[in-house]
Write an enzyme that holds these catalytic residues in place. Sequence first.
Site, PDB file in Angstrom:
ATOM      1  CE1 TYR A 142      33.112  32.613  39.519  1.00 14.39           C
ATOM      2  CE2 TYR A 142      33.582  32.401  41.858  1.00 14.39           C
ATOM      3  CZ  TYR A 142      33.651  31.894  40.573  1.00 14.39           C
ATOM      4  OH  TYR A 142      34.223  30.684  40.346  1.00 14.39           O
ATOM      5  CE  LYS A 189      46.343  28.206  50.439  1.00 15.17           C
ATOM      6  NZ  LYS A 189      47.032  26.915  50.530  1.00 15.17           N
ATOM      7  CG  ASP A 221      46.305  23.671  49.840  1.00 15.59           C
ATOM      8  OD1 ASP A 221      45.385  23.849  50.662  1.00 15.59           O
ATOM      9  OD2 ASP A 221      47.480  23.984  50.076  1.00 15.59           O
ATOM     10  CG  ASP A 245      33.225  27.558  39.625  1.00 15.48           C
ATOM     11  OD1 ASP A 245      32.740  26.559  39.089  1.00 15.48           O
ATOM     12  OD2 ASP A 245      33.420  28.626  39.027  1.00 15.48           O
ATOM     13  CG  ASP A 249      33.389  21.856  37.272  1.00 15.41           C
ATOM     14  OD1 ASP A 249      32.212  21.853  37.667  1.00 15.41           O
ATOM     15  OD2 ASP A 249      33.761  22.416  36.234  1.00 15.41           O
TER      16      ASP A 249
END
Length: 372
Positions: A142, A189, A221, A245, A249
Site C-alpha cells: 500500500y 508467505k 494460503d 486486509d 474480510d
Amino acid sequence: MNKKIVILPGDGIGKEVTTEGKKVLEKISELFDHRFEFDSAIIGHDAIEATGNPLPDETLSKLKNCDAILFGAVGHPKYDNDPTLKVRPEQGLLKMRKELGLYANLRPIKLFDELLEASSIKPEILKGSDILFFRELTGDVYFGEKGRKDEGKTAYDLMIYQKYEVERIAHKAFQAARTRKKKVTSVDKANVLESSRLWREVVNEVSKQYPDVTLEHQFIDAAAMKLIQNPKSFDVVVTGNLFGDILTDEASQIAGSMGMLASASVGDQVGLYEPIHGSAHDITGKGIANPLASILSAALMLDISFGLKQESEAVIKAVEATLKNGYRTADIADSKTPKDKVLDTSSMGKQVLAQLKIVGSRQIAVGSNYNS
Ligand code: NAD
C-alpha cells in the site's frame, strides 16, 4: 473522566452508523458520569467536494488534538468506476493512518451465539471462535513504490517492510496474547517473498521476549483455508497489511456479517475506531445499515483508548441482549426472523440504548455494593 472525541463519519453509510455509535458514547457518559466532548470533521468524498482535499488540514488538526476518533468509512461510486481520477477518497484514509502513526489495526472476531445461524459456516465449526487480528497498517504494497512502465503495459507495487515496523506490531500481538490464550499465529508467505522472510525472522526474534506465549507460523494460503476449516484453532493472529486486509474480510463471515465487526487502529498517539466495512453504496440512504459494528467500535474505544473496561463491557452486553431479544438488521436476519424484529438502522440503535440503560444501571448498582 473528561475526553475529547472526534466523530469522522466520512461517506455513504459511514454517516448513518456513526450517528448510532455516538449516541452510545453519549449514553455511557450519562450513565457512568463521564464528560465526553464531541467534535466532528470531514474526510473522503465529502471533503473532496468541499475542499478538493480528501483529508483537509482542519480535519487533520482536529484529529491530532483529540483523545479518540470514531470513524465511519470513505468511498463513492464515482471513484470506484473511474480508476483514472487522481484525487481519491481512500487517499485521505491512507494519509490519516500515516499522519497519526496508526500502525496496528486490531480486529476482534467474536461470534455472538445468537448469530451462529447467520454465518455461511456450519455452527459446530464456529461455536466458541474468538480471534484477535493484528494487521500491520502503514507498510507493505500500500505504501511501497508503485508505478507503470513500458508505456503503461507493466505495473508494479513494491512489497516492502522494515524491521522496526514488524517489531512494533509483533510486540503488540504478543502482549495481547498474554491476556488471552497465549498463542500467536504469524501469517506470511516466507516460502516465496523476501519481505515475508524478514517478517518471520523479526517475529521469531521478538518472541524470545515472550517465552510464555506459543508462536506458530502459517503461510497466507494455508491460513486462509484453516480460518474457515477450524477457526477455533486461532487466538491472536499477526500479519502484514495486504494479507491482513484479505484475511480479516474472510474472517467477517465467522461473525455473520461485515456489519458486525469493529476495529481499532492504534499507534503511539490517538486511537481510531471504525467498522471494518466500507461506505456500502448499494444500501446508502436506505436506512437499513447495521450500526452494530460502529457501536462495537465505540466499545473498543472505551476499553483501549480510555481504559474503561466496565463501560466497554456494558456496550457489548447491550448488543448481546438486543440480539438475544431477537432484533436483527436485514443483513443478519434470516428466513426465521419475524418481520417485526427486522429493524432499520436507528431502531436498532434505540434497542441497544434501551439495553445499555438496563445493563449499565445494573453494573453501577453492583459497583456501589462492592464499595459499601
Ligand atoms: P462494503 O464493505 O462497503 O460493502 C460490502 C457489502 O457488505 C455490501 O453489499 C454492503 O451492503 C454490505 N455491508 C457493509 N457494511 C454493512 C452494514 N453496516 N450493514 C449492512 N450491510 C453492510 O465494501 P465494498 O462494497 O467493496 O466498497 C464500497 C465502498 O467502500 C468503496 O468505495 C470502497 O472503496 C469503500 N471502502 C472503504 C473502506 C474504509 O473506509 N475503511 C473499507 C472498505 C471499502
